[in-house]
Write an enzyme that holds these catalytic residues in place. Sequence first.
Site, PDB file in Angstrom:
ATOM      1  N   LYS A  68       3.237  18.928  48.885  1.00 55.39           N
ATOM      2  CA  LYS A  68       2.694  17.819  49.666  1.00 55.39           C
ATOM      3  C   LYS A  68       1.802  18.344  50.783  1.00 55.39           C
ATOM      4  CE  LYS A  68       5.217  15.857  52.954  1.00 55.39           C
ATOM      5  NZ  LYS A  68       4.401  15.737  54.207  1.00 55.39           N
ATOM      6  N   ASN A  69       2.253  19.430  51.429  1.00 52.43           N
ATOM      7  CA  ASN A  69       1.537  19.958  52.584  1.00 52.43           C
ATOM      8  C   ASN A  69       0.281  20.733  52.224  1.00 52.43           C
ATOM      9  OD1 ASN A  69       3.408  18.834  54.313  1.00 52.43           O
ATOM     10  ND2 ASN A  69       4.666  20.687  54.416  1.00 52.43           N
ATOM     11  N   CYS A 166       7.132  10.752  60.170  1.00 53.84           N
ATOM     12  CA  CYS A 166       8.574  10.715  60.388  1.00 53.84           C
ATOM     13  C   CYS A 166       8.909  10.800  61.874  1.00 53.84           C
ATOM     14  CB  CYS A 166       9.241  11.881  59.651  1.00 53.84           C
ATOM     15  SG  CYS A 166       9.173  11.722  57.863  1.00 53.84           S
ATOM     16  N   ARG A 171       5.130  15.342  68.264  1.00 55.76           N
ATOM     17  CA  ARG A 171       3.980  15.748  67.477  1.00 55.76           C
ATOM     18  C   ARG A 171       2.655  15.361  68.144  1.00 55.76           C
ATOM     19  NH1 ARG A 171       4.769  14.712  61.048  1.00 55.76           N
ATOM     20  NH2 ARG A 171       6.439  16.159  60.659  1.00 55.76           N
ATOM     21  N   ASP A 356      11.956  22.385  57.653  1.00 56.87           N
ATOM     22  CA  ASP A 356      12.205  21.448  56.554  1.00 56.87           C
ATOM     23  C   ASP A 356      13.336  21.894  55.647  1.00 56.87           C
ATOM     24  OD1 ASP A 356      10.162  19.457  57.045  1.00 56.87           O
ATOM     25  OD2 ASP A 356       8.708  20.974  56.491  1.00 56.87           O
ATOM     26  N   ARG A 464       7.600   9.751  49.963  1.00 56.14           N
ATOM     27  CA  ARG A 464       6.455  10.383  50.606  1.00 56.14           C
ATOM     28  C   ARG A 464       6.306  11.836  50.173  1.00 56.14           C
ATOM     29  NH1 ARG A 464       6.927  11.189  56.093  1.00 56.14           N
ATOM     30  NH2 ARG A 464       4.852  12.094  55.822  1.00 56.14           N
TER      31      ARG A 464
END
Length: 484
Positions: A68-69, A166, A171, A356, A464
């Site tokens: 995803k990243n 999230c 952030r 994560d 997601r």
Amino acid sequence: MTKQTVNEAELEAVEQVSAEAAAAEESEAAGRKLDAQKAGARVGLTSDEIIINGGRPLKGRIEVRGAKNLATKAMVAALLGKTPSVLRNVPNISDVRVVAGLLALHGVLITRGEQAGEWRLDPSNVEVAHQADIDAHAGSSRIPILFCGPLLHRLGEAFIPDLGGCRIGDRPIDFHLDALRNFGAVIEKLPSGISLTAPNGLKGANIELPYPSVGATEQVLLTAVLAEGQTELRNAAIEPEIVDLICILQKMGAIISMEPNRVIFIEGVPELRGYDHRAIFDRNEAASWAAAALATKGDVFVGGVEQEEMMTFLNVFRKVGGDFDVHDDGIRFWHPGGALKPVTIETDVHPGFMTDWQQPLVVALTQAEGQSTIHETVYENRFGFTDALVKMGADIVVYKEGLHDEARRVKRREFEQAAVITGPTPLHGADIEVPDLRGGFSHLIAALTAEGQSKVTNLGIISRGYENFIEKLRLLGADFVYES
């Protein structure tokens, strides 16, 4: 309708909507309506809840596709090219669809290739999108901030809506905005978002990040490659996904060199072409399924995974008492029997233990004999998911101001938290709500591990970052009820 049919239909919808967006140039109002409808259709992958009957080991094989990243950032990079790009191994997750929607709003034509997970992105007709349409995506992803550099190069302006994501920490985007100002961007904060212009173009800059932020490093890379002159980036993130993005940009014609001590040099070039690239596998998803195998006393082969990018996780997995075998096409993770062991872990930027990874592993640590300690130094609110585990019978104490521990090295950041997990504690079923992406998958693992029945709600967040996770649970023999 089955889960598989839903995914196929939604992927086809991306192609259809992209084509419609291109045809809608004849009617501005019609185009805006089509794009807004598309934006709303992209968010949901799953129904809201799943009922799991736990206490059953996960066994079998599942496949992991692109990270995803990386995939979402590679899609943004396609904006920089003069010719179409082809991205392979793209995961079918909602974050990818959000980015596809944003690209389509800006005139990028997106089509699906012959192979599963193959996307073609044609940026030949990039255009300014309407703020109202961009606002339709606000809150669904934090990727829009990375559109700034490419759009400033292509159009001379960019608009970024209020950002979501999230609820795991503040952030701040100050790192991004400061970097863009260094390149020459003029930034205006509006009630609905941020407007950026580049009246004198973008010039290379000397930038030192206060923290090796992955997002800010990506921002600099995506902006510097077409900026006039040379850019020196110090204290850069060096995650495998960053390296893969650099490989993509180099394929496009960029000149980028990685130096020792987290220094990256970028020489701006006049133009870039499209790329053809296979995305690196998703390390976070791989670690999540490995933790699920350990917590449920199972045996799971995760296809598409490579050892090098997982080395830090594999060391901890073995210390806890799990076992693994590395194969050419993936890694097998299993619980070999006997008691799991407690560990002390400190999350950190690459090559440290990823933030994560800690959430899924915490569930397995509730079954270890003794006291484990997790020091979280990357995000300040990442232990909220443990409330549900405590509700299910876990013994977890969170120290919001951190915890002195002789076993760790040094305190990393001004903020941190610590969680102390004492086990083994049997988990029992409960009704729980998904709070964030990784915490949500951890709740699934807890429900699979617990004795009795659990209802997990707010599943859309998990979609997601986890492709076809319902079908993968079926493949691994999980006992659950889910209506798609």
